[in-house]
Design an enzyme around this catalytic site. Structure first.
Site, PDB file in Angstrom:
ATOM      1  CB  CYS A  77      -0.924  -0.039   1.228  1.00  0.00           C
ATOM      2  SG  CYS A  77      -2.153   1.271   1.253  1.00  0.00           S
ATOM      3  CB  CYS A 118      -2.399   6.835   6.098  1.00  0.00           C
ATOM      4  SG  CYS A 118      -1.548   7.255   4.576  1.00  0.00           S
ATOM      5  CB  CYS A 136      -0.970   3.272   8.977  1.00  0.00           C
ATOM      6  SG  CYS A 136      -1.622   2.197   7.698  1.00  0.00           S
ATOM      7  CB  CYS A 141       6.061   5.032   4.553  1.00  0.00           C
ATOM      8  SG  CYS A 141       6.986   6.561   4.499  1.00  0.00           S
TER       9      CYS A 141
HETATM   10 FE1  SF4 Z   1      -1.385   2.691   2.966  1.00  0.00          FE
HETATM   11 FE2  SF4 Z   1      -1.047   2.935   5.620  1.00  0.00          FE
HETATM   12 FE3  SF4 Z   1       1.026   3.300   3.915  1.00  0.00          FE
HETATM   13 FE4  SF4 Z   1      -0.973   5.079   4.073  1.00  0.00          FE
HETATM   14  S1  SF4 Z   1       0.539   4.557   5.678  1.00  0.00           S
HETATM   15  S2  SF4 Z   1      -0.032   4.344   2.214  1.00  0.00           S
HETATM   16  S3  SF4 Z   1      -2.755   3.728   4.391  1.00  0.00           S
HETATM   17  S4  SF4 Z   1      -0.113   1.390   4.324  1.00  0.00           S
END
Ligand code: SF4
Length: 240
Positions: A127, A210, A213, A236
């Site tokens: 993601c 986000c 998360c 991330c």
């Molecule tokens: Fe996806 Fe969570 Fe990464 Fe945002 S922080 S891009 S929702 S996995």
């Protein structure tokens, strides 16, 4: 009389930029945020972009003073808190910056249709790759350097982050002007200059990503421990 052709600005190649990063990384290792950004503004000009997660506007504010109208990149993943989007809009309204809202190739409904709903809960790395890493890489093309708000005190993984370094993945210079700042220095700068701050900070979220998360920190002293709770993931991938 015919007009002179307008000279098109072209970014320098990786070899030249790496040499700049190596030279200035050593020279500016202990420089202040002001010195680093003054140098970056004169070295890169419009070839400098600032990335901001909109936890606060300290870095965009500092950068806009060194380079009025500087490009600020915001990765709009489609999963942000309303407070974060509000902060982005306030930064665009209050500061001398050009706000660029960077969106992924797929909308959230398109990603859900292709990969199943709530991919973040099953494979957050995939993601993040589609919603953050790939869009950032695309947005950074055409710049020579990017500035981030990374701080060594954010987490153990960031404890040895350099002020200026070569970014191999993006083949450009990475500048971290406030890397040595403490939480107190950030708070003092915010108070002195009245820069926008994400309201969630007041509610106990020192690190904001986000919505799905991000929890309040789980561990005292680790501001990023509320990110991707329940997964081994702590970054991330934007900065690896
Ligand atoms: Fe996806 Fe969570 Fe990464 Fe945002 S922080 S891009 S929702 S996995």
């Amino acid at each position: 009389m015919s007009a002179e052709p307008i000279e098109q600005w072209e970014p320098r190649g990786p070899a030249q930029l790496r040499a700049v990063a190596d030279r200035m990384g050593a020279q500016l290792a202990d420089a202040t945020a002001y010195e680093v950004l003054d140098w970056a503004a004169s070295e890169f000009g419009e070839g400098l972009a600032v990335a901001s997660s909109m936890a606060d506007a300290v870095l965009p504010h500092l950068a806009s003073r060194a380079l009025p109208g500087v490009d600020v990149l915001f990765l709009d993943t489609g999963y942000h808190f309303e407070e974060t989007l509000h902060t982005r809009d306030e930064v665009a309204r209050q500061l001398q910056v050009r706000m660029l809202n960077i969106e992924p190739v797929r909308s959230v409904p398109q990603q859900d249709a292709e990969f199943g709903t709530d991919l973040f809960g099953r494979d957050p790395s995939a993601c993040c790759r589609m919603r953050k890493i790939e869009p950032l890489a695309a947005a950074l093309q055409g710049y020579e350097a990017w500035a981030t708000g990374l701080r060594r005190s954010d987490s153990a993984a960031r404890a040895s982050t350099a002020t200026v370094a070569w970014d191999e993945r993006h083949a450009m210079v990475k500048v971290n002007p406030i890397v040595a700042w403490t939480d107190e220095q950030v708070a003092d700068y915010v108070a002195e200059h009245d820069v926008p701050v994400n309201p969630l900070v007041e509610h106990g979220y020192p690190s904001i990503g986000c919505g799905p998360c991000t929890l309040r920190p789980l561990l005292t002293g680790d501001a990023r421990s509320g990110r991707w709770a329940g997964f081994a993931k702590t970054e991330c991938g934007l900065h690896s």
